[in-house]
Design a protein around this motif. Structure first.
Motif, short mmCIF file in Angstrom:
data_model
loop_
_atom_site.label_atom_id
_atom_site.label_comp_id
_atom_site.label_asym_id
_atom_site.label_seq_id
_atom_site.Cartn_x
_atom_site.Cartn_y
_atom_site.Cartn_z
N TRP A 147 44.73 44.03 41.41
CA TRP A 147 45.67 43.26 40.58
C TRP A 147 47.04 43.19 41.27
O TRP A 147 47.47 44.14 41.96
CB TRP A 147 45.83 43.92 39.21
CG TRP A 147 44.61 43.74 38.34
CD1 TRP A 147 43.75 42.67 38.34
CD2 TRP A 147 44.11 44.64 37.35
NE1 TRP A 147 42.75 42.86 37.41
CE2 TRP A 147 42.95 44.06 36.78
CE3 TRP A 147 44.54 45.87 36.87
CZ2 TRP A 147 42.21 44.67 35.77
CZ3 TRP A 147 43.80 46.49 35.86
CH2 TRP A 147 42.66 45.88 35.32
N CYS A 148 47.74 42.11 41.05
CA CYS A 148 49.05 41.90 41.68
C CYS A 148 50.07 42.89 41.09
O CYS A 148 49.93 43.30 39.92
CB CYS A 148 49.56 40.49 41.40
SG CYS A 148 48.36 39.19 41.73
N CYS B 156 51.35 42.94 37.22
CA CYS B 156 50.35 42.32 36.33
C CYS B 156 50.22 43.16 35.06
O CYS B 156 50.21 44.38 35.11
CB CYS B 156 49.01 42.25 37.05
SG CYS B 156 47.70 41.61 36.00
N LEU C 259 47.59 43.44 33.22
CA LEU C 259 46.23 43.89 32.94
C LEU C 259 46.09 45.41 33.06
O LEU C 259 45.30 46.02 32.36
CB LEU C 259 45.24 43.20 33.88
CG LEU C 259 45.12 41.68 33.71
CD1 LEU C 259 44.13 41.11 34.72
CD2 LEU C 259 44.68 41.33 32.29
N CYS D 250 40.45 37.75 36.38
CA CYS D 250 41.12 39.00 36.76
C CYS D 250 40.74 40.13 35.81
O CYS D 250 40.60 41.28 36.22
CB CYS D 250 42.63 38.80 36.77
SG CYS D 250 43.17 37.58 38.00
N ASN E 17 47.16 35.98 29.22
CA ASN E 17 48.27 35.78 30.15
C ASN E 17 48.60 34.31 30.37
O ASN E 17 49.32 33.95 31.28
CB ASN E 17 48.02 36.50 31.48
CG ASN E 17 46.67 36.14 32.07
OD1 ASN E 17 46.14 35.08 31.80
ND2 ASN E 17 46.11 37.03 32.87
N GLY F 72 44.34 33.18 36.04
CA GLY F 72 45.00 33.84 37.16
C GLY F 72 44.18 33.81 38.43
O GLY F 72 44.63 33.33 39.48
N CYS G 202 51.19 37.44 33.56
CA CYS G 202 50.68 37.13 34.90
C CYS G 202 51.89 36.63 35.69
O CYS G 202 52.19 35.44 35.68
CB CYS G 202 49.61 36.05 34.83
SG CYS G 202 49.13 35.40 36.44
N PRO G 203 52.60 37.54 36.35
CA PRO G 203 53.83 37.11 37.02
C PRO G 203 53.59 36.19 38.21
O PRO G 203 54.43 35.34 38.51
CB PRO G 203 54.47 38.44 37.47
CG PRO G 203 53.41 39.47 37.40
CD PRO G 203 52.39 38.99 36.42
N VAL G 204 52.43 36.33 38.84
CA VAL G 204 52.20 35.58 40.08
C VAL G 204 51.83 34.12 39.81
O VAL G 204 52.44 33.20 40.35
CB VAL G 204 51.11 36.30 40.90
CG1 VAL G 204 50.67 35.45 42.09
CG2 VAL G 204 51.63 37.64 41.38
N GLN G 205 50.86 33.91 38.94
CA GLN G 205 50.39 32.53 38.73
C GLN G 205 51.13 31.81 37.61
O GLN G 205 51.14 30.59 37.56
CB GLN G 205 48.89 32.53 38.42
CG GLN G 205 48.02 33.05 39.54
CD GLN G 205 47.92 32.08 40.70
OE1 GLN G 205 48.71 31.13 40.84
NE2 GLN G 205 46.95 32.31 41.56
S1 SF4 Z 1 46.73 36.52 39.29
FE1 SF4 Z 1 47.92 37.08 37.46
S2 SF4 Z 1 46.43 37.98 36.02
FE2 SF4 Z 1 45.49 37.96 38.08
S3 SF4 Z 1 45.95 39.97 38.96
FE3 SF4 Z 1 47.58 38.57 39.64
S4 SF4 Z 1 49.22 38.79 38.11
FE4 SF4 Z 1 47.35 39.65 37.22
#
Ligand code: SF4
Length: 278
Positions: free
Chosen positions: A23-24, A27, A29, A58, A128, A132, A207-210
């Protein structure tokens, strides 16, 4: 309520070699999974009788991390598999952590039918607001106006309210929490697992990345602040309904007894097999 230390939790419930997760950083999760494990621990459940069922996304990694029996099914089908597992062995505690794309889109019909049947399963929706794993596409929970990889001009559709949907479909325990309000979340999940019938806990998890980066929340901290601002407790909402102002209400939204069909189906199966005592 004393929360178990992280180290104890990892040693007791996580598979050796499964960490670190993929996981990022930031995240939600991980916090949601930690809350679920703490709830299981507080209930004192026999780990050999807990089954984790996941779909794709994810959130699917929860199954591989935890030292319980489990089933990693196809996209959207976690609740179908969970239903079969519960029928086959009603003594098991069956928990299905799912993402919102997994649960509300491709698995939407399974969600509605599981709620209608009031099977004794706990569904944890790790919401989220986007897909993701597959690149940040919009999901049924993406807020209007949000930017995703498939809504570059701002999302034009309204999102589902999964708790309202669960209540309308017949779920007998429905709650909403966030990964910002961690202790509250542990309590909500524990109460859901202990409830006899179909339990739904929607967990708002960033979900900070997507999602965050596309929506002016550049860091995980920005997203956690947003969870704090965008929700209000049930108690606050009851005392000051005028203050809700479009925010999501956290807490137990429904908790009732209802006909729970696991035993009914068992009797029916025995009868179909010719057991006249069924
Ligand atoms: S893409 Fe989003 S939901 Fe998936 S692991 Fe990364 S931060 Fe978490």
């Amino acid at each position: 309520m004393a929360l178990m230390r992280n180290r104890d939790m990892v040693e007791r419930y996580f598979r050796r070699g499964a960490l670190p997760t993929t996981w990022c950083p930031g995240c939600g999760l991980g916090t949601a999974t930690g809350a679920m494990v703490r709830a299981i621990d507080q209930l004192g459940l026999d780990a050999d009788k807990v089954v984790i069922v996941t779909g794709i996304g994810c959130s699917g990694q929860v199954y591989t991390l935890l030292n319980f029996d489990g089933f990693h099914g196809t996209h959207g089908r976690a609740l179908a598999a969970a239903t079969g597992i519960k029928f086959a062995n009603p003594e098991l505690t069956v928990i299905a952590p799912m993402g919102d794309g997994d649960c509300a889109a491709i698995g939407g019909n399974h969600f509605i039918q599981a709620a209608r049947r009031n099977m004794d399963i706990t569904a944890i929706i790790m919401a989220n607001q986007a897909y993701g794993m597959t690149g940040g596409q919009y999901s049924p929970l993406t807020p209007m106006g949000s930017f995703t990889s498939t809504s570059p001009y701002g999302h034009i559709e309204p999102p589902f309210d999964m708790c309202a949907l669960a209540i309308a479909a017949g779920a007998t325990y429905v709650a909403r929490g966030t990964v910002y309000h961690t202790q509250e979340l542990v309590r909500l999940i524990a109460r859901g697992i202990a409830h006899r019938g179909f339990s739904v806990i929607e967990v708002l998890a960033p979900c900070p990345v997507q999602f965050g980066r596309r929506n002016a929340m550049a860091t995980p901290v920005d997203m956690f602040r947003q969870l704090q601002r965008a929700t209000v407790s049930v108690r606050e909402a009851e005392l000051h309904p005028e203050a809700i102002g479009g925010r999501a209400v956290r807490g137990v939204l429904r908790e009732v007894e209802g006909p729970e069909f696991t035993a009914e189906y068992e009797a029916l199966i025995r009868r179909a097999k010719g057991d006249t005592h069924g």
